[in-house]
Write an enzyme that holds these catalytic residues in place. Structure first.
Site, PDB file in Angstrom:
ATOM      1  N   SER A 111      -6.663   1.325   7.645  1.00 58.77           N
ATOM      2  CA  SER A 111      -6.451   2.942   7.693  1.00 58.77           C
ATOM      3  C   SER A 111      -7.020   4.080   7.537  1.00 58.77           C
ATOM      4  O   SER A 111      -7.581   5.098   7.108  1.00 58.77           O
ATOM      5  CB  SER A 111      -5.222   3.282   7.499  1.00 58.77           C
ATOM      6  OG  SER A 111      -3.873   2.373   7.827  1.00 58.77           O
ATOM      7  N   GLU A 235      14.724  10.703 -10.256  1.00 57.84           N
ATOM      8  CA  GLU A 235      15.554  10.001  -9.457  1.00 57.84           C
ATOM      9  C   GLU A 235      15.834   8.563 -10.307  1.00 57.84           C
ATOM     10  O   GLU A 235      16.765   8.129 -10.127  1.00 57.84           O
ATOM     11  CB  GLU A 235      15.419   9.346  -8.085  1.00 57.84           C
ATOM     12  CG  GLU A 235      16.350   8.976  -6.849  1.00 57.84           C
ATOM     13  CD  GLU A 235      15.429   9.534  -5.978  1.00 57.84           C
ATOM     14  OE1 GLU A 235      16.178   8.773  -4.722  1.00 57.84           O
ATOM     15  OE2 GLU A 235      14.421   9.746  -5.534  1.00 57.84           O
TER      16      GLU A 235
END
Length: 537
Positions: A111, A235
């Site tokens: 990629s 989180e």
């Protein structure tokens, strides 16, 4: 024995075709009418030669043609249809081409090399981003002087707003190629730099996110590469792997906010705060929803993380305020990761989610001034095989057993973690739910992670200059064609002085009404007229 087996197969296929096909499809007029509608649409198509004020590039990481086909069927089946006849949003794009994806040093690319090609317009080596092929993978000193810039920077230099949206970390290969120059795609933070890169003065990708180009919208994951080592994640404060990783003790999020003094800049990490961002009152947005990559869409908590359609919408709403237009890269990055794990269900659901984002993007933009491109960076060792009946679950099994008298799935991989041979036999999957999100498809060759594929990938385009994307071309051509359409980068001549790139006068015309009077054109017109008179009546 083989002849008997084939006779049985043919009998079963005939039986199913007589009982499962829609009645309308048995009527030849059904197919003729559909073909005629498609023909009339093609004949009525007019080339859009406007300047592309905006460009939206949707990149399905690993979304080869087989993935598109399988995702199309899944999308239809999720809507309680047979699936094969489904029309994806990307299927409606009138211009289609094929891009050759090999890198300079490998037949099958990654990629990083492909992103450098379609964003920077230059092919390069495996694992490198934003540098030419003169740079060597992992060798810091080789990247100096070999940096190449991307269409995101060209657009920014032209006064446009720019943004990146991804379902991976924002430092990952695809988005990184739009703003970074690195001899290694894995140098996410300074903690990932080898000693030679540190002493050689190479900069990690996260730091380059702030330094190289003033990006207006940054949405994805990758919090841990932006904060000091041990910094608790908002989180997951008790999860060690989610903590900050930077060794230089910098907090790049705070630095980014301080750099935007005098502007309205927002940083958010959850959906509640994201939804509260008013696009009309926001100049800059950084939204990082996970420490690393985002969750797969089917596992996403919609109360915490927005969908790729929602992030695409917010990005466009912020960027489109610029009267000079914008460039936006939207990556469905976890299609690729689903394939690497040989979990076809995950990969296809990600592709369906990206297609929904394409629809949202089209709704929020004007085709007369916005070039929209959908493509992939590479494919996977992913096959769609056997003789499944019409309407068979795309995640299901072939109705005909293999020669070892065991069933196999319609979707399989050429290599990957699904290779499991016990006592010289494949697993018996008759009682296995192969549509389950966690199911790992069988593969031929054993590998810990499935590999990419090397065949050409499809590109679909609509909007200004979309016709430039027809044909078969090198992947690096894509950046140049997008730049030409938007009058950025190396080809502004046709926009600034009503001149052709060679300086000759330029007058946009309707090709349907002003075709050159040449023997070839006359012959083509004659043949088309004859076809229409004989076949269309």
């Amino acid at each position: 024995m083989f002849g008997v087996r084939m006779s049985i197969v043919c009998f079963l296929l005939t039986l199913v075709s007589l009982t499962s096909g829609a009645a309308e499809e048995e009527n030849p007029e059904f197919w003729r009418s559909g073909a005629q509608n498609t023909l009339r649409s093609a004949l009525g198509r007019k080339i859009n030669t406007n300047v592309a004020k905006n460009i939206v590039l949707f990149l399905g990481d690993g979304m080869g043609v087989t993935t598109i086909t399988a995702a199309r069927i899944l999308k239809g089946q999720l809507q309680n249809r047979s699936g094969e006849e489904t029309v994806m949003n990307m299927d409606t794009f009138p211009y289609v081409g094929l891009a050759k994806v090999y890198s300079v040093d490998f037949q099958i690319p990654d990629s990083a090399a492909t992103a450098t090609a379609y964003l920077c317009g230059v092919k390069t080596n495996l694992n490198t981003v934003g540098v030419s092929a003169a740079a060597r993978n992992g060798v810091c000193r080789s990247q100096k002087g070999n940096e190449v810039t991307s269409i995101l920077k060209w657009a920014k230099d032209a006064g446009k707003s720019v943004g990146i949206v991804t379902t991976t970390r924002v430092q990952h290969a695809t988005p990184a190629a739009s703003y970074a120059h690195s001899a290694s795609r894995t140098w996410y933070s300074d903690a990932d730099l080898p000693t030679s890169a540190v002493t050689g003065g190479c900069m990690d990708i996260a730091s380059q996110l702030l330094r190289n180009t003033d990006i207006d919208v940054i949405i994805g994951g990758g919090r841990k590469y932006m904060t000091p080592k041990g910094f608790p994640d908002p989180e997951y404060p008790a999860v060690m792997s989610a903590q900050g990783q930077r060794k230089d003790n910098r907090n790049l999020i705070d630095e980014w906010l301080s750099m935007k003094e005098g502007k309205v800049a927002r940083y958010v990490w959850n959906k509640t705060d994201f939804d509260a961002v008013d696009p009309e009152k926001t100049d800059y947005l950084m939204a990082l929803f996970e420490p690393g990559d985002l969750r797969f869409d089917v596992e996403r908590d919609p109360s915490m993380d927005p969908s790729i359609s929602e992030t695409t919408e917010k990005a466009i709403q912020i960027l489109r305020k610029n009267p000079k237009g914008f460039f936006l890269l939207v990556e469905g990055g976890r299609i690729d990761q689903g394939h690497h794990e040989s979990r076809a269900s995950m990969a296809l659901h990600e592709a369906v989610a990206l297609d929904e984002a394409v629809a949202r993007g089209l709704e929020l933009t004007n085709e007369e001034e916005t070039l929209t491109v959908v493509t992939a960076d590479h494919s996977h060792a992913f096959t769609f095989n056997g003789y499944p009946f019409r309407g068979n679950s795309i995640l299901g099994k072939s109705p005909i057993f293999a020669s070892d008298f065991l069933p196999y799935t319609t979707l399989m991989y050429g290599n990957g973690p699904g290779h499991k041979i016990v006592d010289s036999k494949r697993p018996d999957i008759r009682k296995v739910d192969t549509a389950d999100k966690g199911y790992v498809q069988q593969s031929t060759v054993p590998l810990d992670t499935e590999t990419h594929g090397g065949e050409d990938v499809a590109l679909l385009a609509r909007g200004p200059m979309a016709h430039l994307f027809q044909g078969v071309y090198e992947q690096n051509y894509i950046a140049h064609a997008m730049a030409y359409a938007a009058c950025v980068g190396d080809n502004p001549q046709h926009c600034t002085a009503t001149a052709e790139p060679d300086g000759l006068p330029y007058t946009p015309t309707d090709p349907a009404s002003s075709a050159p009077d040449t023997p070839l054109c006359a012959l083509t017109t004659l043949m088309l007229s004859a076809y229409m008179s004989v076949c269309l009546h």
